[in-house]
Design an enzyme around this catalytic site. Structure first.
Site, PDB file in Angstrom:
ATOM      1  N   ASN A 130       7.321  -7.548   0.190  1.00 10.08           N
ATOM      2  CA  ASN A 130       8.604  -6.528   0.256  1.00 10.08           C
ATOM      3  C   ASN A 130       8.297  -5.155   0.164  1.00 10.08           C
ATOM      4  OD1 ASN A 130       9.208  -7.668   2.882  1.00 10.08           O
ATOM      5  ND2 ASN A 130      11.320  -8.802   1.738  1.00 10.08           N
ATOM      6  N   SER A 133       3.804  -0.132  -3.056  1.00 15.07           N
ATOM      7  CA  SER A 133       3.727   1.126  -3.404  1.00 15.07           C
ATOM      8  C   SER A 133       4.730   1.547  -4.067  1.00 15.07           C
ATOM      9  CB  SER A 133       3.209   2.474  -2.619  1.00 15.07           C
ATOM     10  OG  SER A 133       2.041   1.829  -1.787  1.00 15.07           O
ATOM     11  N   ARG A 269     -39.236   1.801   5.566  1.00 16.66           N
ATOM     12  CA  ARG A 269     -38.928   1.864   7.212  1.00 16.66           C
ATOM     13  C   ARG A 269     -39.645   2.502   8.058  1.00 16.66           C
ATOM     14  NH1 ARG A 269     -37.649  -1.152  12.053  1.00 16.66           N
ATOM     15  NH2 ARG A 269     -36.618   0.111  13.531  1.00 16.66           N
ATOM     16  N   GLU A 364      -4.601  -1.342  -6.282  1.00 20.59           N
ATOM     17  CA  GLU A 364      -4.116  -0.978  -7.737  1.00 20.59           C
ATOM     18  C   GLU A 364      -3.911   0.407  -7.391  1.00 20.59           C
ATOM     19  OE1 GLU A 364      -6.010  -2.187 -11.100  1.00 20.59           O
ATOM     20  OE2 GLU A 364      -6.892  -4.004 -10.389  1.00 20.59           O
ATOM     21  N   SER A 367      -4.656   5.090  -1.845  1.00 23.83           N
ATOM     22  CA  SER A 367      -5.161   6.930  -1.726  1.00 23.83           C
ATOM     23  C   SER A 367      -3.730   7.352  -2.468  1.00 23.83           C
ATOM     24  CB  SER A 367      -6.314   7.265  -0.917  1.00 23.83           C
ATOM     25  OG  SER A 367      -7.486   6.190  -1.561  1.00 23.83           O
TER      26      SER A 367
HETATM   27  N1  CAA Z   1       2.420   4.832 -18.134  1.00 21.35           N
HETATM   28  C1  CAA Z   1       3.727   4.835 -18.867  1.00 21.35           C
HETATM   29  N2  CAA Z   1       4.491   5.283 -18.441  1.00 21.35           N
HETATM   30  C2  CAA Z   1       4.623   5.275 -17.486  1.00 21.35           C
HETATM   31  C3  CAA Z   1       3.395   5.399 -16.435  1.00 21.35           C
HETATM   32  C4  CAA Z   1       2.841   5.091 -17.006  1.00 21.35           C
HETATM   33  N3  CAA Z   1       1.165   5.313 -16.087  1.00 21.35           N
HETATM   34  N4  CAA Z   1       3.389   5.761 -15.058  1.00 21.35           N
HETATM   35  C5  CAA Z   1       5.554   5.646 -15.170  1.00 21.35           C
HETATM   36  N5  CAA Z   1       6.094   5.380 -15.885  1.00 21.35           N
HETATM   37  C6  CAA Z   1       7.211   5.730 -16.653  1.00 21.35           C
HETATM   38  C7  CAA Z   1       7.529   7.166 -16.398  1.00 21.35           C
HETATM   39  O1  CAA Z   1       8.033   6.884 -17.408  1.00 21.35           O
HETATM   40  C8  CAA Z   1       9.288   6.966 -16.775  1.00 21.35           C
HETATM   41  O2  CAA Z   1       9.647   6.115 -17.276  1.00 21.35           O
HETATM   42  P1  CAA Z   1      10.945   6.372 -18.029  1.00 21.35           P
HETATM   43  O3  CAA Z   1      12.635   5.339 -17.401  1.00 21.35           O
HETATM   44  O4  CAA Z   1      11.416   6.179 -19.447  1.00 21.35           O
HETATM   45  O5  CAA Z   1      11.440   8.014 -17.705  1.00 21.35           O
HETATM   46  C9  CAA Z   1       8.467   5.240 -15.767  1.00 21.35           C
HETATM   47  O6  CAA Z   1       8.202   4.216 -15.723  1.00 21.35           O
HETATM   48  C10 CAA Z   1       9.460   4.747 -13.766  1.00 21.35           C
HETATM   49  O7  CAA Z   1       8.724   5.644 -13.034  1.00 21.35           O
HETATM   50  P2  CAA Z   1       8.269   6.711 -11.663  1.00 21.35           P
HETATM   51  O8  CAA Z   1      10.207   7.527 -11.962  1.00 21.35           O
HETATM   52  O9  CAA Z   1       7.074   7.573 -11.698  1.00 21.35           O
HETATM   53  O10 CAA Z   1       8.203   5.526 -10.833  1.00 21.35           O
HETATM   54  P3  CAA Z   1       8.498   5.727  -9.575  1.00 21.35           P
HETATM   55  O11 CAA Z   1       9.636   4.585  -8.652  1.00 21.35           O
HETATM   56  O12 CAA Z   1       8.373   6.870  -8.923  1.00 21.35           O
HETATM   57  O13 CAA Z   1       7.390   5.031  -8.840  1.00 21.35           O
HETATM   58  C11 CAA Z   1       4.916   5.195  -9.184  1.00 21.35           C
HETATM   59  C12 CAA Z   1       6.010   5.272 -10.083  1.00 21.35           C
HETATM   60  C13 CAA Z   1       3.365   5.730  -9.774  1.00 21.35           C
HETATM   61  C14 CAA Z   1       4.452   5.450  -7.085  1.00 21.35           C
HETATM   62  C15 CAA Z   1       4.243   3.684  -9.109  1.00 21.35           C
HETATM   63  O14 CAA Z   1       5.351   2.788  -9.203  1.00 21.35           O
HETATM   64  C16 CAA Z   1       3.610   3.331  -8.659  1.00 21.35           C
HETATM   65  O15 CAA Z   1       2.174   2.741  -9.290  1.00 21.35           O
HETATM   66  N6  CAA Z   1       3.046   2.456  -7.331  1.00 21.35           N
HETATM   67  C17 CAA Z   1       2.071   1.517  -6.982  1.00 21.35           C
HETATM   68  C18 CAA Z   1       1.770   0.230  -7.352  1.00 21.35           C
HETATM   69  C19 CAA Z   1       0.819  -0.567  -7.468  1.00 21.35           C
HETATM   70  O16 CAA Z   1      -0.688  -0.029  -7.787  1.00 21.35           O
HETATM   71  N7  CAA Z   1       0.516  -1.302  -7.464  1.00 21.35           N
HETATM   72  C20 CAA Z   1      -0.645  -2.280  -7.465  1.00 21.35           C
HETATM   73  C21 CAA Z   1      -0.498  -3.949  -7.475  1.00 21.35           C
HETATM   74  S1  CAA Z   1      -1.943  -4.137  -8.333  1.00 21.35           S
HETATM   75  C22 CAA Z   1      -2.900  -4.961  -7.688  1.00 21.35           C
HETATM   76  O17 CAA Z   1      -3.147  -4.436  -6.495  1.00 21.35           O
HETATM   77  C23 CAA Z   1      -4.438  -6.274  -8.241  1.00 21.35           C
HETATM   78  C24 CAA Z   1      -4.236  -7.422  -7.356  1.00 21.35           C
HETATM   79  O18 CAA Z   1      -4.350  -8.770  -7.759  1.00 21.35           O
HETATM   80  C25 CAA Z   1      -4.766  -7.212  -5.962  1.00 21.35           C
END
Ligand code: CAA
Length: 384
Positions: A130, A133, A269, A364, A367
């Site tokens: 659940n 993103s 081809r 990861e 888009s």
């Molecule tokens: N580096 C360091 N810190 C970061 C950061 C980064 N790149 N991005 C955000 N942060 C920090 C922020 O500064 C913030 O810190 P503070 O609490 O100190 O202010 C904190 O993290 C929260 O940040 P946001 O308010 O931006 O968080 P959010 O809830 O709005 O989410 C998001 C941001 C970018 C949407 C994030 O949730 C995200 O990347 N979502 C996608 C998830 C994802 O990529 N999943 C992939 C799973 S892995 C996979 O697919 C591999 C596999 O095995 C198949």
């Protein structure tokens, strides 16, 4: 000053990776894909070549190479087989890098040499049934017990989850704190209560292992905590900064593979009494693939360059990931068009390129998530 010339060492590393990919991976890629077979032996060979954990310093068993050079290796492996490229990306970028950045000396000594040598694979347990993103809303719970933690929850779409010896698991310690309550744990997968189940029937990356994980009261000692309680979300985000770069570099490989296959086929081809490469509409498709490939590569190199300089690169990494993954889908699709009916079957690699490219715009960070990160950087407004 911008320098687009690779060093002799980088050229040699790229050449060696290309030879390895063509000699060792290519002959097995189609059958592994057909049979949904994860090739552990090949994964170990890639580790023996120093490709797994390549950016990890030598003192912890890695190769200590820079990000740009790492991107060249990942591109070459991705040019031949994205399933094997996934092994490098996950183990190096999503597991090894956060252990190196956030780990204690003991954690680094325990896990990094094993990951880099191929003795152990690792997996990244963020996504849940659940929670995709919106990673901060994850529901896996970690409860404090005497001397350690008890973890309960489920993880979904976990690459290498059935083969990993260590899982980087993100769990909530205090739901009221939302992302500030998340903690990261290094969980040995042979821990009692840890179970994995393969996920079958994927459109692409069929030769890559994908699992659903369940943790049923898994107990780990305090030493398993990576970073501090509350650091977990940042551990995940910094890992994804590295992981997205690796996915983008792999997608440049898909673009280049599509180009190489399409040019070769177009010259061989014969239709209307001459090679189809002599038709302007075919050359247009080849030119489009070429431009996409070069644009994607330029963005990946820039992100790698920023990483090597230690400069902020989250936005540039998202730009590279967004462009390269979408470009890989377009390039593979065009390459099929050049191949005509032959491109629709697996006698040629282009249909596999398309199927494998498709997931890269989803995992990861979709888009749309990359666009959100770029839009937030542009405006300073945390839009949803
Ligand atoms: N580096 C360091 N810190 C970061 C950061 C980064 N790149 N991005 C955000 N942060 C920090 C922020 O500064 C913030 O810190 P503070 O609490 O100190 O202010 C904190 O993290 C929260 O940040 P946001 O308010 O931006 O968080 P959010 O809830 O709005 O989410 C998001 C941001 C970018 C949407 C994030 O949730 C995200 O990347 N979502 C996608 C998830 C994802 O990529 N999943 C992939 C799973 S892995 C996979 O697919 C591999 C596999 O095995 C198949």
């Amino acid at each position: 000053m911008i320098d687009f010339e690779l060093t002799d060492e980088q050229k040699l590393i790229r050449e060696t990776a290309r030879e390895f990919a063509e000699k060792e991976i290519l002959p097995r890629a189609r059958d592994n894909d057909r049979n949904e077979r994860f090739d552990l032996e090949l994964a170990r060979k890639m580790a023996a070549m120093g490709y797994v954990g390549a950016t990890i310093p030598e003192e912890y068993g890695g190769r200590g190479i820079d990000y740009l050079t790492y991107g060249l290796i990942v591109e070459e492996i991705g040019r031949v087989d994205s399933a094997m490229r996934t092994v490098i990306s996950v183990v190096t970028s999503l597991v090894g890098t956060p252990i190196y950045k956030w780990g204690t000396e003991q954690q680094k000594r325990e896990w990094l040499p094993k990951l880099c040598s191929g003795e152990a694979l690792g997996c990244f347990g963020l996504t849940e049934p659940n929670t995709g993103s919106d990673a901060a809303s994850l529901q896996t719970r970690a409860t404090k017990i005497d001397g350690g933690w008890r973890i309960t929850g489920q993880k979904m779409w976990i690459s290498l989850g059935n083969y990993a010896k260590v899982a980087l698991i993100f769990a909530q310690t205090d739901p009221e704190k939302r992302h500030k309550g998340i903690a990261a744990f290094l969980v040995p997968t042979d821990s009692p209560g840890f179970h994995s189940q393969p996920i079958h029937g994927k459109l692409g990356l069929r030769a890559s292992d994908t699992a659903e994980l369940s943790l049923d009261g898994v107990e780990v000692p305090d030493e398993a905590l990576l970073g501090r309680v509350g650091d977990g979300f940042k551990v995940a985000m910094t890992a994804l900064d590295a992981g997205r770069y690796s996915v983008a570099a792999g997608c440049v490989g898909i673009c280049q593979g599509s180009l190489d296959a399409a040019v070769k086929y177009a010259k061989e081809r014969i239709q209307f009494g001459r090679p189809i490469a002599s038709f302007q509409l075919v050359q247009e498709m080849l030119a489009d693939i070429k431009v996409e490939t070069e644009a994607a590569r330029g963005l990946v190199w820039r992100a790698g360059w920023l990483k090597d300089k230690g400069l902020p690169n989250t936005t540039e990494t998202s730009i590279a990931k967004l462009y390269a993954t979408e470009a890989a889908v377009r390039c593979a699709n065009l390459a099929i068009q050049v191949h005509g009916g032959s491109g629709y079957v697996d006698d040629y690699p282009v249909e596999r390129y398309l199927r494998d490219a498709r997931v890269t715009t989803l995992y990861e960070g979709t888009s749309q998530i990359q666009k959100m990160i770029i839009g937030r950087a542009l405006t300073g407004i945390n839009a949803l």
